[in-house]
Design a protein around this motif. Structure first.
Motif, PDB file in Angstrom:
ATOM      1  N   GLY A 146       4.856  19.418  -4.049  1.00 25.56           N
ATOM      2  CA  GLY A 146       5.523  18.207  -3.581  1.00 25.56           C
ATOM      3  C   GLY A 146       4.593  17.326  -2.770  1.00 25.56           C
ATOM      4  N   THR A 147       5.000  16.063  -2.590  1.00 26.09           N
ATOM      5  CA  THR A 147       4.220  15.115  -1.800  1.00 26.09           C
ATOM      6  C   THR A 147       5.151  14.283  -0.940  1.00 26.09           C
ATOM      7  N   SER A 148       4.621  13.801   0.155  1.00 29.63           N
ATOM      8  CA  SER A 148       5.359  12.890   1.026  1.00 29.63           C
ATOM      9  C   SER A 148       4.641  11.554   0.973  1.00 29.63           C
ATOM     10  N   ARG A 149       5.304  10.531   0.435  1.00 28.43           N
ATOM     11  CA  ARG A 149       4.695   9.208   0.298  1.00 28.43           C
ATOM     12  C   ARG A 149       5.620   8.129   0.838  1.00 28.43           C
ATOM     13  N   TYR A 150       5.010   7.112   1.409  1.00 24.04           N
ATOM     14  CA  TYR A 150       5.727   5.938   1.910  1.00 24.04           C
ATOM     15  C   TYR A 150       5.069   4.692   1.340  1.00 24.04           C
ATOM     16  N   THR A 177      -6.533  -6.129   8.559  1.00 26.04           N
ATOM     17  CA  THR A 177      -6.769  -4.694   8.425  1.00 26.04           C
ATOM     18  C   THR A 177      -7.560  -4.458   7.145  1.00 26.04           C
ATOM     19  N   THR A 178      -8.889  -4.522   7.256  1.00 33.65           N
ATOM     20  CA  THR A 178      -9.724  -4.380   6.069  1.00 33.65           C
ATOM     21  C   THR A 178      -9.920  -2.925   5.672  1.00 33.65           C
ATOM     22  N   ASP A 179      -9.917  -2.018   6.645  1.00 32.31           N
ATOM     23  CA  ASP A 179     -10.093  -0.601   6.318  1.00 32.31           C
ATOM     24  C   ASP A 179      -8.756   0.031   5.947  1.00 32.31           C
ATOM     25  N   ARG A 180      -8.797   1.301   5.552  1.00 34.65           N
ATOM     26  CA  ARG A 180      -7.586   1.983   5.096  1.00 34.65           C
ATOM     27  C   ARG A 180      -6.641   2.264   6.256  1.00 34.65           C
ATOM     28  N   LEU A 181      -5.357   2.121   5.986  1.00 35.96           N
ATOM     29  CA  LEU A 181      -4.317   2.296   6.981  1.00 35.96           C
ATOM     30  C   LEU A 181      -4.044   3.780   7.212  1.00 35.96           C
ATOM     31  N   VAL A 185       0.842  -1.196   0.000  1.00 35.97           N
ATOM     32  CA  VAL A 185       0.000   0.000   0.000  1.00 35.97           C
ATOM     33  C   VAL A 185       0.881   1.252   0.000  1.00 35.97           C
ATOM     34  N   ILE A 186       0.319   2.351  -0.490  1.00 40.89           N
ATOM     35  CA  ILE A 186       1.019   3.635  -0.520  1.00 40.89           C
ATOM     36  C   ILE A 186       0.358   4.562   0.484  1.00 40.89           C
ATOM     37  N   LEU A 187       1.174   5.182   1.340  1.00 38.51           N
ATOM     38  CA  LEU A 187       0.683   6.147   2.323  1.00 38.51           C
ATOM     39  C   LEU A 187       1.058   7.548   1.854  1.00 38.51           C
ATOM     40  N   GLU A 188       0.084   8.474   1.883  1.00 35.40           N
ATOM     41  CA  GLU A 188       0.335   9.844   1.446  1.00 35.40           C
ATOM     42  C   GLU A 188      -0.045  10.810   2.556  1.00 35.40           C
ATOM     43  N   CYS A 189       0.744  11.880   2.705  1.00 28.05           N
ATOM     44  CA  CYS A 189       0.526  12.871   3.757  1.00 28.05           C
ATOM     45  C   CYS A 189      -0.769  13.632   3.509  1.00 28.05           C
ATOM     46  N   LYS A 243      -2.232   8.725   5.163  1.00 33.91           N
ATOM     47  CA  LYS A 243      -3.331   7.787   4.925  1.00 33.91           C
ATOM     48  C   LYS A 243      -3.072   6.984   3.661  1.00 33.91           C
ATOM     49  N   GLU A 244      -3.650   5.792   3.646  1.00 32.02           N
ATOM     50  CA  GLU A 244      -3.529   4.906   2.491  1.00 32.02           C
ATOM     51  C   GLU A 244      -4.311   5.465   1.315  1.00 32.02           C
ATOM     52  N   ILE A 245      -3.680   5.454   0.130  1.00 31.47           N
ATOM     53  CA  ILE A 245      -4.367   5.902  -1.077  1.00 31.47           C
ATOM     54  C   ILE A 245      -4.537   4.732  -2.022  1.00 31.47           C
TER      55      ILE A 245
END
Length: 62
Positions: free
Chosen positions: A26-30, A39-43, A12-16, A59-61
């Motif tokens: 710019g963006t901050s992504r992990y 974990t069925t819902d978004r992280l 999954v990709i997490l975005e600020c 949050k997960e995108i």
């Protein structure tokens, strides 16, 4: 007995969230993995944003 594999884990990709609201360029992504069965819902995790130089909610995108 069945073998345990990595079948339930997905990448999954997490975005600020604060970066989107601020309007700054710019963006901050992990990238991380999560277990889809547990974990069925978004992280949602607190991670370091190097542009804002502080910990923010990511949050997960899709």
């Amino acid at each position: 007995m069945s073998k345990k594999g990595k079948g339930d884990r997905v990448q999954v990709i997490l975005e600020c969230t604060e970066m989107k609201e601020s309007g700054l360029p710019g963006t901050s992504r992990y990238i991380t993995t999560k277990n889809k069965k547990n974990t069925t819902d978004r992280l949602e995790l607190k991670k370091y944003n190097p542009i804002l130089k502080r910990m923010t909610v990511h949050k997960e995108i899709k």
